[in-house]
Design an enzyme around this catalytic site. Structure first.
Site, PDB file in Angstrom:
ATOM      1  N   CYS A   2      -5.233  -6.225  -3.495  1.00  0.00           N
ATOM      2  CA  CYS A   2      -5.445  -7.034  -4.696  1.00  0.00           C
ATOM      3  C   CYS A   2      -5.866  -8.461  -4.366  1.00  0.00           C
ATOM      4  O   CYS A   2      -5.442  -9.024  -3.361  1.00  0.00           O
ATOM      5  CB  CYS A   2      -4.159  -7.103  -5.507  1.00  0.00           C
ATOM      6  SG  CYS A   2      -3.548  -5.504  -6.001  1.00  0.00           S
ATOM      7  N   ARG A  27     -11.804  -7.040   0.538  1.00  0.00           N
ATOM      8  CA  ARG A  27     -10.414  -6.686   0.770  1.00  0.00           C
ATOM      9  C   ARG A  27     -10.073  -5.281   0.280  1.00  0.00           C
ATOM     10  O   ARG A  27      -9.026  -4.746   0.629  1.00  0.00           O
ATOM     11  CB  ARG A  27      -9.496  -7.690   0.075  1.00  0.00           C
ATOM     12  CG  ARG A  27      -9.605  -9.085   0.646  1.00  0.00           C
ATOM     13  CD  ARG A  27      -8.971 -10.084  -0.277  1.00  0.00           C
ATOM     14  NE  ARG A  27      -7.538  -9.866  -0.381  1.00  0.00           N
ATOM     15  CZ  ARG A  27      -6.631 -10.578   0.292  1.00  0.00           C
ATOM     16  NH1 ARG A  27      -7.013 -11.521   1.092  1.00  0.00           N
ATOM     17  NH2 ARG A  27      -5.346 -10.333   0.153  1.00  0.00           N
ATOM     18  N   TRP A  77      -5.858  -3.133  -6.508  1.00  0.00           N
ATOM     19  CA  TRP A  77      -5.766  -1.964  -5.615  1.00  0.00           C
ATOM     20  C   TRP A  77      -4.512  -1.225  -6.068  1.00  0.00           C
ATOM     21  O   TRP A  77      -3.401  -1.726  -5.918  1.00  0.00           O
ATOM     22  CB  TRP A  77      -5.640  -2.447  -4.171  1.00  0.00           C
ATOM     23  CG  TRP A  77      -5.705  -1.382  -3.134  1.00  0.00           C
ATOM     24  CD1 TRP A  77      -6.832  -0.822  -2.600  1.00  0.00           C
ATOM     25  CD2 TRP A  77      -4.611  -0.770  -2.445  1.00  0.00           C
ATOM     26  NE1 TRP A  77      -6.491   0.102  -1.640  1.00  0.00           N
ATOM     27  CE2 TRP A  77      -5.140   0.150  -1.528  1.00  0.00           C
ATOM     28  CE3 TRP A  77      -3.223  -0.903  -2.524  1.00  0.00           C
ATOM     29  CZ2 TRP A  77      -4.344   0.936  -0.691  1.00  0.00           C
ATOM     30  CZ3 TRP A  77      -2.424  -0.126  -1.699  1.00  0.00           C
ATOM     31  CH2 TRP A  77      -2.995   0.780  -0.799  1.00  0.00           C
ATOM     32  N   ASN A 101      -0.270 -10.083  -7.656  1.00  0.00           N
ATOM     33  CA  ASN A 101      -0.374  -9.326  -6.400  1.00  0.00           C
ATOM     34  C   ASN A 101       1.034  -9.001  -5.941  1.00  0.00           C
ATOM     35  O   ASN A 101       1.933  -9.826  -6.085  1.00  0.00           O
ATOM     36  CB  ASN A 101      -1.034 -10.178  -5.298  1.00  0.00           C
ATOM     37  CG  ASN A 101      -2.532 -10.233  -5.445  1.00  0.00           C
ATOM     38  OD1 ASN A 101      -3.084  -9.677  -6.389  1.00  0.00           O
ATOM     39  ND2 ASN A 101      -3.188 -10.916  -4.532  1.00  0.00           N
ATOM     40  N   GLY A 102       1.220  -7.820  -5.352  1.00  0.00           N
ATOM     41  CA  GLY A 102       2.555  -7.458  -4.860  1.00  0.00           C
ATOM     42  C   GLY A 102       3.116  -6.286  -5.640  1.00  0.00           C
ATOM     43  O   GLY A 102       2.390  -5.608  -6.381  1.00  0.00           O
ATOM     44  N   LYS A 489     -10.646   4.679  13.738  1.00  0.00           N
ATOM     45  CA  LYS A 489     -11.929   4.200  13.219  1.00  0.00           C
ATOM     46  C   LYS A 489     -12.708   5.364  12.611  1.00  0.00           C
ATOM     47  O   LYS A 489     -13.226   5.256  11.514  1.00  0.00           O
ATOM     48  CB  LYS A 489     -12.716   3.575  14.367  1.00  0.00           C
ATOM     49  CG  LYS A 489     -13.531   2.410  14.066  1.00  0.00           C
ATOM     50  CD  LYS A 489     -12.835   1.067  14.022  1.00  0.00           C
ATOM     51  CE  LYS A 489     -11.551   1.013  13.255  1.00  0.00           C
ATOM     52  NZ  LYS A 489     -10.814  -0.216  13.366  1.00  0.00           N
ATOM     53  N   HIS A 508       0.375  20.828  25.750  1.00  0.00           N
ATOM     54  CA  HIS A 508       1.667  20.954  25.068  1.00  0.00           C
ATOM     55  C   HIS A 508       1.501  21.198  23.570  1.00  0.00           C
ATOM     56  O   HIS A 508       2.424  20.947  22.801  1.00  0.00           O
ATOM     57  CB  HIS A 508       2.508  19.691  25.320  1.00  0.00           C
ATOM     58  CG  HIS A 508       2.803  19.475  26.767  1.00  0.00           C
ATOM     59  ND1 HIS A 508       3.635  20.292  27.485  1.00  0.00           N
ATOM     60  CD2 HIS A 508       2.324  18.566  27.657  1.00  0.00           C
ATOM     61  CE1 HIS A 508       3.689  19.884  28.740  1.00  0.00           C
ATOM     62  NE2 HIS A 508       2.882  18.842  28.880  1.00  0.00           N
TER      63      HIS A 508
END
Ligand code: F6R
Length: 612
Positions: A2, A27, A77, A101-102, A489, A508
């Site tokens: 956000c 962002r 977001w 935000n948060g 990536k 393994h």
């Protein structure tokens, strides 16, 4: 994640807000919105799903130009509630509009209380709780500031909150706890944002709010109050950060630009920290020598790519400095009982300096007995930098692509310099070894520039991944964390499922996955583990796996049936982990392009993860 922008001026702030949102797009977000109030107290709110461009178009479609001399804007977001117009910020209640935000952890409890008071909720977002709560408190307060103060004491969680009141279109109230807020100063206008990058084109003068601070901002004045409600002065700093947001230049994507920038960003990282033969300990901090002498253990905490840098450095701390090192993912570290080793240095690594888990882990660790707290960071004035004792800036410049590229290689270079300085203080590294490391670092930028000539070969190779659903990356020693980074990536950029394994672990379990549909990418530099790695390569080959082997030109590994060999110029073993990272970044970039993903802003991801 956000993003917040706010402005109060005597002119129309709508374009300033929209421009600020564009600058925060890197962002990562899924919806956006804006609310402005004009001199006559008319509030206009517009919200849109998807890109800021949609919001801009919605503003243009309005019959009359949207005008406001005060306003707030947000990129969301999604955390609570799906990405949608209804859940997008600003949220309103009565005359109040709020961006946040948060995460408000006790939002369900507060929602029930507010419903019992007659509030009707339009969304699933936790932020709507804030809007109604502030509106409620305002009824019994003398000012918006008082209402916000009364609200925040009822909150559990993290927040950066900005509020405007339609009836008082002169003042923005902003408060923070756990989410960064920076105030930008103009001439007869003031601004705020969650990231100074949003404001760099309009001001160079910034003030960072501290934990629990609240500020009242008018176009003429900024008053700051601390967590106890006392008026306080916070420093105004002049930023000399370059306004990197500008352009991709000759490149198609920021990620591509940032991959190709690595020779110069590495030069920046090492400048003043090494000379021809020596590590310059003063270049990594004036007071560092005394602390380095005391260190018997290093605890690294980080997330994602920064964690992979820490994992690589663990090999260096133990091999080159003889100092024990543990590395842990911040979100794990913060929720377990950990034992602090004696004379332990705690290092946090973070590009943004705002990663919620890393910050929380640092704050927790500060209550324990570490000898000092060092931040290795790319973002000046970030929370991590401000809250640490020792700072090592990686100087990579702004990284706009969501996937970390140049910041990873710069983190590695800085960690190598730190390890060498430590090894020197501990008399563990000989003068010859120091010379060898410094020489390798000095050569690296040029070598990386040459390595980028592999660009086309790797682009061609990426075609082999078009129909692949899974990939395996293998490495040994410090190339295991490089394989982890390569795998991270590829999955984030191309959405192909990918895993990294220490090559010795293959038998393994993961060997069961090998078939003609599983590309296996092996990092095979010419070092003491090469012979062991060759056996692992044989294990894959014998089971029909498709191998892509990145090795040094001076090994005897050659292209064969089911086995494509990419030969890299030979290079010092010390800087080889940094060097081998570059073709891995190029590979994910090109596979992402072939898959048609948004390589600069992969779905669901955020550049700065400010919620846990
Ligand atoms: C991956 C990536 C993320 C970040 C992680 C930590 O390309 O960029 O995994 O590394 O979110 O972020 P910082 O370094 O800002 O703490």
């Amino acid at each position: 994640m956000c993003g917040i922008v706010g402005a109060v001026a005597q002119r129309n702030v709508t374009n300033i807000l929209i421009h600020g949102l564009h600058r925060l797009e890197y962002r990562g977000y899924d919806s956006s919105g804006i609310a402005v109030v004009d001199f006559k107290s008319n509030l206009t709110r517009i919200r849109c799903l998807g890109k800021v461009k949609n919001l801009e178009n919605a503003l243009k479609k309005k019959k009359e130009q949207v005008f406001g001399n005060i306003g707030i804007a947000h990129t969301r977001w999604a955390t609570h509630g799906e990405p949608s117009e209804i859940n997008a910020h600003p949220h309103t209640s009565g005359d109040i509009a709020v961006v946040h935000n948060g995460i408000i952890e006790n939002h369900e409890e507060l929602r029930k209380i507010l419903q019992s008071r007659g509030y009707i909720f339009a969304s699933e977002a936790d932020t709507e709780v804030l809007a109604h709560l502030i509106e409620w408190e305002l009824r019994f307060s003398n000012s918006l500031r008082e209402a916000v103060q009364k609200t925040t004491i009822q909150l559990e969680g993290t927040y950066g909150i900005v509020v405007i009141d339609r009836k008082n279109p002169k003042c923005l109230v902003v408060t923070r706890s756990g989410s960064p807020i920076v105030i930008g100063f103009g001439i007869n206008e003031n601004f705020l944002a969650s990231d100074q990058l949003a404001l760099l084109n309009i001001t160079r003068h910034f003030m960072y709010l501290e934990e629990g601070d609240l500020a009242e901002i008018t176009y003429q004045k900024v008053n700051v109050f601390d967590i106890k409600g006392q008026k306080v002065e916070r420093k105004i700093i002049e930023s000399n950060s370059k306004d990197h947001i500008a352009a991709k230049g000759q490149y198609h994507h920021f990620m591509q630009k940032e991959i190709f920038e690595q020779a110069s960003s590495l030069k920046n990282a090492i400048e003043g920290r090494i000379n021809k033969d020596l590590i310059l300990t003063n270049g990594i901090g004036v007071h560092i020598t005394k602390i380095l002498q005391k260190i018997e253990h290093v605890q690294i905490i980080a997330c994602g790519t920064s964690y992979n840098a820490g994992m690589t450095a663990r090999y260096w701390f133990e091999n080159l400095a003889g100092v024990a090192c543990d590395v842990e993912i911040a979100s794990e570290f913060r929720y377990r009982k950990f034992i602090t080793r004696s004379n332990s240095l705690l290092i946090t690594i973070s590009q943004s300096g705002e990663t919620a888990d890393t910050l929380a882990a640092l704050r927790l660790a500060k209550k324990k007995n570490y000898i000092s707290f060092m931040a290795i960071c790319n973002t000046e004035n970030s929370s991590l930098v401000r809250e640490s004792d020792l700072i090592l800036m990686i100087r990579a410049g702004a990284e706009i692509g969501v996937a970390s590229t140049k910041t990873f290689t710069n983190q590695l270079a800085i960690l190598l310099i730190l390890v060498t300085a430590l090894g020197k203080q501990k008399h563990f590294i000989s003068i010859e070894k120091e010379k060898e490391i410094v020489n390798a670092l000095n050569l690296l930028p040029k070598q990386i520039d040459n390595l980028l000539n592999l660009n086309q070969e790797i682009q061609y190779l990426s075609k082999g991944f078009i129909d692949k659903k899974n990939t395996l990356f293998l490495g040994r020693g410090e190339f295991y964390p490089i394989a982890m980074e390569a795998s991270l990536k590829l999955k984030e950029i191309s959405y192909i499922h990918s895993e990294a394994y220490a090559a010795g672990e293959l038998k393994h379990g993961p060997l069961a996955l090998i078939d003609v549909n599983m590309p296996v990418i092996v990092l095979a530099p010419n070092n003491e583990l090469l012979e062991k790695l060759k056996s692992n390569i044989e294990e894959v080959k014998a089971r029909g796996g498709i191998l892509y082997i990145f090795t040094s030109i001076d090994t005897d590994i050659k292209t064969d049936k089911g086995m494509t060999v990419i030969s890299l110029p030979s290079i010092s073993e010390i800087t080889a982990p940094i060097y081998y990272t570059i073709p891995m970044q190029l590979l994910s970039y090109y596979v992402g392009l072939i898959k048609g993903t948004n390589v600069d802003q992969p779905r669901n991801l955020a550049k700065s993860v400010t919620v846990e």
